[in-house]
Design an enzyme around this catalytic site. Structure first.
Site, PDB file in Angstrom:
ATOM      1  CB  SER A  49      -0.905   0.035   1.127  1.00 44.19           C
ATOM      2  OG  SER A  49      -1.802   1.138   1.209  1.00 44.19           O
ATOM      3  CD  GLU A  50      -0.684   5.624  -3.360  1.00 45.22           C
ATOM      4  OE1 GLU A  50      -1.012   6.781  -3.222  1.00 45.22           O
ATOM      5  OE2 GLU A  50      -0.774   5.001  -4.588  1.00 45.22           O
ATOM      6  CG  ASN A  51      -1.191   3.805   3.352  1.00 40.79           C
ATOM      7  OD1 ASN A  51      -0.944   2.914   2.718  1.00 40.79           O
ATOM      8  ND2 ASN A  51      -1.907   3.833   4.355  1.00 40.79           N
ATOM      9  N   GLY A  52       2.534   3.083   2.923  1.00 38.39           N
ATOM     10  CA  GLY A  52       3.558   2.786   3.701  1.00 38.39           C
ATOM     11  C   GLY A  52       3.476   1.326   4.556  1.00 38.39           C
ATOM     12  CG  HIS A  88       4.060   8.467   1.732  1.00 36.50           C
ATOM     13  ND1 HIS A  88       3.952   9.656   1.117  1.00 36.50           N
ATOM     14  CD2 HIS A  88       3.152   7.564   1.193  1.00 36.50           C
ATOM     15  CE1 HIS A  88       2.788   9.593   0.225  1.00 36.50           C
ATOM     16  NE2 HIS A  88       2.343   8.384   0.463  1.00 36.50           N
TER      17      HIS A  88
END
Length: 228
Positions: A49-52, A88
């Site tokens: 997930s790109e938010n980390g 991130h």
């Protein structure tokens, strides 16, 4: 109507069936985030997930949600055993470094050449935000789209040429819609699966570019239990 379109959950289920063992897969905002709950039992797929998050799990059971554990779409989620949190910027380094095997993205439009438009409809009421979409479209080894086959008006969303600004050209290789599974190839669009009761002629009426039926095409019939 003689055919029943898939639900959002069934579309996510179908896309999850094609994720290979050991693949690193990014889930985009919207329907793609649902796919984490539908990987076949016994198959390991590592969701990013790109938010980390690396090791994103299925949606939490009711009453067991963690308010600090969210995916890129701000939905409550879980972490699998061995999963981890990253900065991130590091999440984007994984994307830009070519470490993501499959990117499952939502889309407003897809062209017959695989052009992707998923970041703005140019509607002033909805300010655009490209987010990580352009990075994923350019950096993932395979880009697959989950989308409704038509607009609410019934007009096609699979077009000869996209009308909205592109996120990236020629990147989409497979489309999972609520009516069919379609491969985007240099020889054109090939229909791999269609929902029961739908004919190629009926699907063509809802699709602007010419469709071809794959020799090994079959019915698209996910478990009804998955719709819950």
């Amino acid at each position: 109507m003689s055919h029943t379109p898939l639900t959002r959950e069934q579309m996510a289920w179908r896309a999850a069936q094609d994720l290979p063992e050991g693949a690193y897969v990014n889930l985009g905002i919207g329907i793609p985030t649902l796919a984490a709950s539908y990987v076949p039992h016994g198959r390991e797929v590592i969701f990013h997930s790109e938010n980390g998050i690396l090791g994103l799990g299925p949606k939490p059971e009711p009453g067991k949600e963690d308010p600090y554990m969210v995916d890129a779409g701000k939905n409550k989620t879980t972490l699998v055993t061995g999963g981890c949190f990253v900065h991130h910027a590091d999440a984007f380094l994984m994307i830009r470094g070519g470490h993501i095997d499959v990117s499952l993205l939502g889309a407003f439009e897809v062209s017959e050449k695989g052009d992707l438009a998923n970041w703005t409809t140019e509607d002033p009421q909805f300010p655009p935000g490209v987010g990580g979409a352009m990075d994923l479209a350019a950096g993932a080894k395979a880009v697959r789209v989950i989308m409704e086959h038509t607009h609410k008006s019934g007009s096609p969303r699979i077009l000869k040429h996209c009308t909205y600004p592109l996120t990236a050209p020629g990147c989409v290789k497979r489309i999972y819609s609520n009516l069919a599974v379609i491969d985007v190839t240099p020889q054109g669009l090939f229909v791999l699966e269609m929902v029961p009761g739908l004919t190629l002629e009926q699907l063509q009426e809802l699709t602007e570019p010419k469709l071809q039926l794959a020799n090994s095409w079959q019915a698209l019939a996910p478990p009804t239990a998955r719709a819950a």
